[in-house]
Scaffold this active site. Sequence first.
Site: not given
Ligand code: EPU
Length: 334
Positions: A163, A234, A329
């Site tokens: 990012r 995010s 971010e």
């Molecule tokens: N999780 C929880 N509770 C929740 C949701 C998620 O504990 O309610 C935990 C779970 O363990 C899950 C983990 O968070 O496995 C990861 O969640 P998710 O796959 O939704 O990904 P994220 O790390 O929350 C990142 C990016 C997103 C991107 C997704 C999918 C960042 C800051 N965000 O989110 O990017 O779409 O992965 O690749 O790295 C953005 O940058 O605006 C964005 C949406």
Amino acid sequence: MKHFSHYPLQKHNTFGFSVQCADFYQYEQKEELQQLYQQGVFNGKWLPIGGGSNLLLLNDLDYAVVHSQINFIRSEKETDESVWVRVGSGVIWDDFVQWSVENQLGGIENLSFIPGTVGASPVQNIGAYGVEAKDVIREVEVYDTKDNRFYSMDAASCRFEYRGSIFKELKHLIVVSVVYELATKNYSLKLEYGNVREVVQAKGDESLSTVRNAIIEIRKSKLPLPEEIGSAGSFFKNPVVDAQLFQSIFEKYPSMPYYSLEDGYKIPAAWLISQCGWKGRSIDAAGVYEKQPLILVNRGGATGADILFLMHQIQLSVKDKFNILLSPEVCLVE
Ligand code: EPU
């Protein structure tokens, strides 16, 4: 070039804040940036806005906003297995992804449905579902507002990271076009992240368009639609912690999700925020999205200050409970 004074930015920030800027310049040709230079626009404070999908606008801006409408997609060269495509910074990112899938070009299908413009893709190295913009960016053409000249930077000089990139520091550079290398054959679909494979398989075939449709479906089920609920995707980065801190938290919370990296452990900020009880909560009109607590939302009529206050409260609780400081971010703009 178009110029507007006291221009409302509500449609130019996905939180939907009703703030305005002193001057708004919309350009269609990169050469118009040189006119802005002649007019002295870059002497004072100014801000480039693409889709406004990663900004927290904290108040009215008493300075100029510049907005690219450089819209073209052009193949530049072909290799045995790929094509290098130059894209203008004003192109809507997802229109480019759609174009790539329609033309059977592989590489960015996992980045489907990300809001924003092509110009922003190298700045914050957009990423989702196991793919980052840096995987396919080969060159970034910039305009240097200090020297009034254009030049190209190769991927190494962009210093891409999670990012982030050098463009977050070198704020005097404006991205005018980006060259991506997309695969014409032998592309391997990336289906390992989360439930991507499952959703793709349920659709029957493993093609670029099936992956795109699967990603769109997953995103729609988890992320708020910008036209319905204001947010900037995010809000925080997923923090990376060292082995010592990781162990101390893991002993207490053995079910904590994490990813091992070379330099530490990445812990999902969504999990940390949920553990602190924030999921679905609100302070006034600033809320924590119920389906994905990494996303802060405008529940209607929130201001940048409301979201900032919520941000600080979340940071305090996560710091208190886990000794981790979450960093935003999203770019904070004053
Ligand atoms: N999780 C929880 N509770 C929740 C949701 C998620 O504990 O309610 C935990 C779970 O363990 C899950 C983990 O968070 O496995 C990861 O969640 P998710 O796959 O939704 O990904 P994220 O790390 O929350 C990142 C990016 C997103 C991107 C997704 C999918 C960042 C800051 N965000 O989110 O990017 O779409 O992965 O690749 O790295 C953005 O940058 O605006 C964005 C949406």
